[in-house]
Design a protein around this motif. Structure first.
Motif, PDB file in Angstrom:
ATOM      1  N   SER A 258      64.976  50.221 122.872  1.00  0.00           N
ATOM      2  CA  SER A 258      64.780  49.770 121.491  1.00  0.00           C
ATOM      3  C   SER A 258      63.247  50.096 121.167  1.00  0.00           C
ATOM      4  O   SER A 258      62.449  49.253 121.891  1.00  0.00           O
ATOM      5  N   VAL A 259      63.229  50.436 119.860  1.00  0.00           N
ATOM      6  CA  VAL A 259      61.691  50.545 119.349  1.00  0.00           C
ATOM      7  C   VAL A 259      62.164  50.009 117.840  1.00  0.00           C
ATOM      8  O   VAL A 259      63.056  50.668 117.095  1.00  0.00           O
ATOM      9  N   ALA A 260      61.449  49.038 117.378  1.00  0.00           N
ATOM     10  CA  ALA A 260      61.387  48.834 116.234  1.00  0.00           C
ATOM     11  C   ALA A 260      60.298  48.524 115.465  1.00  0.00           C
ATOM     12  O   ALA A 260      59.149  48.070 116.075  1.00  0.00           O
ATOM     13  N   THR A 261      60.142  48.724 114.043  1.00  0.00           N
ATOM     14  CA  THR A 261      58.955  48.786 113.471  1.00  0.00           C
ATOM     15  C   THR A 261      58.986  48.188 112.331  1.00  0.00           C
ATOM     16  O   THR A 261      60.292  48.068 111.803  1.00  0.00           O
ATOM     17  N   GLY A 262      57.807  47.776 111.629  1.00  0.00           N
ATOM     18  CA  GLY A 262      57.928  46.992 110.300  1.00  0.00           C
ATOM     19  C   GLY A 262      58.925  45.778 110.399  1.00  0.00           C
ATOM     20  O   GLY A 262      58.974  45.017 111.086  1.00  0.00           O
ATOM     21  N   PRO A 263      59.628  45.788 109.288  1.00  0.00           N
ATOM     22  CA  PRO A 263      60.599  44.654 109.044  1.00  0.00           C
ATOM     23  C   PRO A 263      61.742  44.670 110.144  1.00  0.00           C
ATOM     24  O   PRO A 263      62.476  43.932 110.304  1.00  0.00           O
ATOM     25  N   ASN A 264      61.689  45.947 110.934  1.00  0.00           N
ATOM     26  CA  ASN A 264      62.779  45.669 112.100  1.00  0.00           C
ATOM     27  C   ASN A 264      62.303  45.032 113.499  1.00  0.00           C
ATOM     28  O   ASN A 264      62.984  44.742 114.169  1.00  0.00           O
ATOM     29  N   SER A 265      60.838  45.011 113.578  1.00  0.00           N
ATOM     30  CA  SER A 265      60.262  44.486 114.651  1.00  0.00           C
ATOM     31  C   SER A 265      60.714  43.155 114.855  1.00  0.00           C
ATOM     32  O   SER A 265      61.052  42.119 114.093  1.00  0.00           O
ATOM     33  N   GLY A 266      60.742  42.675 116.218  1.00  0.00           N
ATOM     34  CA  GLY A 266      61.344  41.345 116.631  1.00  0.00           C
ATOM     35  C   GLY A 266      62.845  40.995 116.819  1.00  0.00           C
ATOM     36  O   GLY A 266      63.131  40.202 117.340  1.00  0.00           O
ATOM     37  N   ARG A 267      63.466  42.099 116.388  1.00  0.00           N
ATOM     38  CA  ARG A 267      65.014  41.910 116.375  1.00  0.00           C
ATOM     39  C   ARG A 267      65.813  42.081 117.715  1.00  0.00           C
ATOM     40  O   ARG A 267      65.260  43.366 118.221  1.00  0.00           O
ATOM     41  N   ARG A 268      66.146  41.119 118.213  1.00  0.00           N
ATOM     42  CA  ARG A 268      66.636  41.636 119.454  1.00  0.00           C
ATOM     43  C   ARG A 268      67.864  42.709 119.575  1.00  0.00           C
ATOM     44  O   ARG A 268      68.707  42.690 118.572  1.00  0.00           O
ATOM     45  N   GLY A 269      67.936  43.782 120.424  1.00  0.00           N
ATOM     46  CA  GLY A 269      68.736  44.586 120.476  1.00  0.00           C
ATOM     47  C   GLY A 269      68.801  45.534 119.413  1.00  0.00           C
ATOM     48  O   GLY A 269      69.856  46.117 119.052  1.00  0.00           O
ATOM     49  N   HIS A 270      67.879  45.767 118.794  1.00  0.00           N
ATOM     50  CA  HIS A 270      67.813  46.632 117.575  1.00  0.00           C
ATOM     51  C   HIS A 270      67.727  48.091 117.887  1.00  0.00           C
ATOM     52  O   HIS A 270      67.458  48.578 119.122  1.00  0.00           O
TER      53      HIS A 270
END
Length: 370
Positions: free
Chosen positions: A197-209
């Motif tokens: 899982s790689v999450a940036t900006g508004p997606n960051s911190g989301r579990r299982g993104h």
């Protein structure tokens, strides 16, 4: 190592014979591997009255990362004209042939169709439920298992460290995730422990993104969660960074809060600590700051032959930790539209006399601006 697997099977046999069952059938792949050293696709393991048998659809292929069946365990290979999925049914017939009058099966894994097929071909067997007996045996790891997890954690740390040294701005989440998985294999992993899982900006911190085509931008939070599989054992690490500039005040405050929660969870890991107590230690830090609605359903979980094993470190979880139990501690906060923070480590529960919890994933938890 043969005696290790024989001992595991003996412990399981003690369990089901104490319940008045003559034989047991294990079909869940991770459980088969735990008891037999390997789990060829579609295989089933019979713990019979006279001998134990690994029933396979064909000769096990020589794939070292999948393990090789324990050398003293006899294989029963189905003829090549057989159809797939018959191993459990054949194992039940073999149990009957060995004189068993009862058979414990993993009802939580068997399909209804396979359960009915077993009952049909072996009507003389009284079928019972093995329930989660093997999963419970798997909770406490031996030092060989922990060594595999430790090596997997080193590989994940290496892959993440190399990524952080590269140029990130302008690259997509999906591209970065694929690169991390390639680096895991380059460093000796069997493969990723789960989809990276790689999450940036508004997606960051989301579990299982699940990674998207969103590109990394200046000022973003970047959350990375990855794991390596080594000799079948899976570990996990998650970190959050800031891209390109000094972090904003709200980013520093949120990061410091999640870091404090993660530290509280880590420090509460000890033999005898309740599963829910570990969850509470981390959760109350975030709850007291007003983030109760943004919290994930659990603070962590066990790891091993599967990435999500018992125990579950959750508010309503029952049970207490033992020594030599590897778990994750992974609190996080996601703020819709803004992003968030997740910090995730794999640790092994150790008594205070042995130095307390052993941290396997050692990449820095300092808030880095990349």
């Amino acid at each position: 190592m043969s005696e290790v697997y024989a001992t595991r099977r003996s412990r399981l046999r003690d369990h089901f014979t104490a319940a008045g069952t003559a034989a047991a059938l294990v079909t869940r792949p991770a459980n088969v591997r735990y008891l037999a050293a390997a789990a060829p696709q579609g295989s089933a393991l019979l713990l019979g009255k006279r001998e134990d048998l690994l029933v396979c659809n064909g000769p096990p292929e020589d794939r070292p990362y999948e393990g090789r069946p324990e050398e003293n365990l006899r294989l029963h290979v189905l003829p090549p004209n057989g159809t797939g999925g018959e191993t459990a049914v054949t194992a039940a017939e073999l149990a009957l042939a060995q004189g068993a009058d009862s058979l414990a099966v993993e009802e939580h894994h068997l399909t209804v169709a396979r359960h009915r097929a077993i009952a049909s071909v072996a009507p003389g067997l009284r079928l019972g439920d093995l329930s989660g007996a093997v999963e419970q045996l798997r909770v406490v790891k031996d030092e060989e298992e922990i060594s595999c997890l430790r090596i997997g954690a080193e590989i994940a740390d290496q892959a993440l460290g190399e990524l952080l040294e590269s140029i990130l701005v302008g690259r997509t989440e999906r591209h970065l995730a694929l690169e991390l998985e390639r680096r895991l294999v380059d460093h000796g992993a069997d493969g990723p422990a789960f989809p990276t899982s790689v999450a940036t900006g508004p997606n960051s911190g989301r579990r299982g993104h699940r990674p998207t085509d969103r590109r990394v931008e200046e000022g973003d939070f970047l959350t990375v969660c990855l794991g390596a599989t080594y000799r079948g054992y899976r570990c996990e690490i998650g970190r959050t960074f800031v891209i390109g500039t000094s972090p904003a005040d709200w980013q520093v405050e949120l990061y410091d809060l999640v870091f404090a929660a993660q530290r509280a969870g880590r420090e509460s890991l000890a033999p005898g600590a309740g599963y829910s107590d570990v969850d509470r230690a981390a959760r109350q830090v975030l709850d007291s700051a007003g983030y109760a609605e943004a919290l994930p359903p659990l603070t962590g979980h066990g790891v091993g032959l599967e990435i999500d094993e018992d125990p579950q470190l959750a508010p309503a979880a029952m049970g207490k930790l033992d020594a030599c139990v590897p778990v994750t501690v992974e609190p996080g906060v996601h703020l819709p539209g803004r992003g968030g923070v997740r910090i995730d480590d794999t640790l092994v529960v150790r008594p205070e006399a042995d130095g307390g919890p052993e941290l396997l994933t050692i990449t820095t938890k300092e808030l880095l601006a990349l």
